[in-house]
Design a protein around this motif. Structure first.
Motif, short mmCIF file in Angstrom:
data_model
loop_
_atom_site.label_atom_id
_atom_site.label_comp_id
_atom_site.label_asym_id
_atom_site.label_seq_id
_atom_site.Cartn_x
_atom_site.Cartn_y
_atom_site.Cartn_z
N PRO A 28 -5.68 -7.38 0.04
CA PRO A 28 -6.30 -8.71 0.13
C PRO A 28 -7.55 -8.87 -0.74
CG PRO A 28 -5.73 -7.91 2.30
CD PRO A 28 -5.49 -6.78 1.36
N THR B 220 -2.08 -8.26 0.11
CA THR B 220 -1.87 -7.93 1.52
C THR B 220 -2.04 -6.44 1.78
OG1 THR B 220 -0.35 -8.12 3.39
CG2 THR B 220 0.66 -7.68 1.25
N CYS C 261 -5.52 -8.38 11.57
CA CYS C 261 -6.11 -7.22 10.89
C CYS C 261 -5.52 -6.00 11.56
CB CYS C 261 -7.63 -7.20 11.01
SG CYS C 261 -8.37 -5.63 10.43
N THR D 166 -2.69 -13.22 7.05
CA THR D 166 -1.43 -12.62 6.63
C THR D 166 -1.31 -12.72 5.11
OG1 THR D 166 0.95 -12.55 7.06
CG2 THR D 166 -0.03 -14.74 6.90
N SER D 167 -0.12 -12.41 4.61
CA SER D 167 0.12 -12.53 3.16
C SER D 167 0.76 -13.89 2.88
CB SER D 167 1.08 -11.44 2.70
OG SER D 167 2.32 -11.59 3.38
N CYS E 273 -8.91 -11.55 4.33
CA CYS E 273 -9.00 -11.14 5.73
C CYS E 273 -10.42 -11.30 6.22
CB CYS E 273 -8.49 -9.72 5.92
SG CYS E 273 -9.64 -8.44 5.45
N HIS F 103 -2.85 -7.32 8.39
CA HIS F 103 -2.16 -8.60 8.21
C HIS F 103 -0.95 -8.76 9.12
CE1 HIS F 103 -3.55 -10.16 3.98
NE2 HIS F 103 -4.45 -10.35 4.93
#
Ligand code: F3S
Length: 412
Positions: free
Chosen positions: A80, A118, A302, A330-331, A358, A304
């Motif tokens: 991320p 991610t 956390c 998330t991605s 994140c 993701h």
């Protein structure tokens, strides 16, 4: 260290200055760690890419490397970054920050690293197989790949991961070897570990203890297992992320659960020189919760979130509107899989799916966040030092109730 002819060619600059720099880094690391040779890696995950963390020097380093003309030779993915590329305006990120973050991503893309952004690439872009050698960098991803999937990776730094991406090689030492994967201590768990918050607390306790075993501490857990069904993966992610954050643990075995323990549990257990017994998670849970002022955001994801995690949280809301904003990190690859109906239902209920970044690596202060409620022990480990925010720690289920209620209930 034995270098192959191809390694030596790279070192000599046959594949360009960027690959030569990469092989130089890897050869130096191999010598430091007494690696006998290099292993071929199947994939690479590059961390240290949030502009908030790397700043102008890190950006300059990446742009210079990208200018040397080399390209990745194996599938390579980004951890991320600092902002959501689609929702940044809505979430309050500054245009200046986004411009800098975009330059970091552009430099890595120029090198051939995919902008997956991610820490759970195993949910979407790649699922490593048992025994695959990898060069992954983000600590929870490393713990998951080693422990849950049985792949083999050390916890790489940003530059060494990038070097592996440009060469397809990594020094064979540590967790790439059978010896490096042996447990250093057995951990008998005599209490229930039900929620992901419990798994995080267990990870924090074990991680702290493992710090005494040196940087290569590997626990073998007995008497504990993840729940079946929708929460299994979330539980395993929470445990590994916490151990990695509190103890640099990059591999754990769980008796009868993780693949290497299933394959040769008794043999692994014999190697554990130390023992510990955990009768209660109480201290771990207390240490993760700090409290603070009015909660600005309830943050989950956390590591993701997967599609299952998102469905689970949606279910917990039972159509009740959250009074405190809920962000699920998330991605983008997962976000695009959430169907439009669910996405708009979640929005109606006060939940945003935030991608590419994140709670730890986004510039929280700049977007006005002072207090967060989380279910991740890894976040609890890093947020006080990285972000100086107030911290409320609870299970995912309790977090959803907090969001719906609009306030923290004392005594948790
Ligand atoms: Fe992933 Fe960020 Fe947590 S990188 S493990 S969501 S701190």
């Amino acid at each position: 260290m034995l270098l192959s002819p191809a390694d030596r060619d790279m070192l000599a600059g046959v594949r360009g200055a960027g690959a030569a720099k990469a092989m130089n880094i890897l050869a130096a690391l191999g010598r430091i760690h007494n690696a006998p040779d290099m292993a071929d890696v199947k994939s690479v995950q590059v961390s240290g890419i949030s502009y908030k963390n790397i700043g102008p020097h890190g950006l300059g380093f990446l742009e210079e490397w990208a200018g040397q003309g080399s390209k990745t030779v194996v599938p390579s993915f980004m951890n991320p970054g600092g902002n959501d590329r689609r929702l940044w305006k809505e979430l309050g990120f500054s245009a200046d920050f986004v411009e800098k973050q975009s330059r970091v991503i552009a430099a890595l893309e120029k090198l051939g690293v995919e902008p997956t952004l991610t820490c759970t690439p195993y949910h979407t872009v790649t699922k490593p197989a048992f025994g695959d050698h990898l060069a992954w960098a983000e600590s929870s991803a490393v713990a998951y790949a080693n422990s849950v999937l049985g792949a083999r990776t050390n916890r790489e730094g940003g530059p060494s991961a990038l070097a592996a991406a440009l060469t397809g090689r990594t020094p064979r030492h540590g967790l790439h070897t059978d010896a490096g994967r042996m447990p250093t201590r057995s951990v008998r768990v005599n209490c229930k570990v039900l929620s992901t918050a419990d798994a995080g607390a267990l990870g924090a306790i074990v991680g702290k203890a493992l710090a005494e075993d040196g940087s290569a501490g590997v626990p073998y857990l007995l008497g504990v297992e993840p729940p079946e069904g929708l929460r299994r993966d979330a539980w395993l992610k929470a445990l590994g992320a916490a151990m990695a954050a509190f103890g640099s643990t990059a591999l754990f075995h769980i008796d009868g659960v993780t693949p290497e323990a299933k394959q040769s549990g008794p043999e692994l257990l014999k190697a554990a020189k130390r023992e510990m017994v955990i009768d209660s998670l109480e201290d771990g849970l207390k240490s993760l919760h700090r409290g603070g002022g009015k909660i600005d955001v309830v943050a989950v994801g956390c590591p993701h979130a997967s599609l299952d995690d998102i469905s689970y949280i949606h279910g917990l809301l039972k159509n009740r509107k959250a009074k405190i904003p809920v962000w699920i990190f998330t991605s983008e690859a997962v976000r695009v899989q959430v169907d439009a109906q669910r996405l708009s239902a979640l929005r109606e209920l006060g939940v945003k799916i935030v991608a590419d970044t994140c709670i730890v690596v986004a510039p929280l202060k700049d977007i006005g966040i002072k207090n967060v409620a989380i279910d991740s022990a890894k976040s609890a480990c890093y947020l006080p030092s990285h972000q100086q925010v107030g911290l409320y720690y609870a299970s995912t289920e309790e977090l959803v109730e907090t969001a719906v209620r609009g306030e923290w209930k004392a005594g948790k």
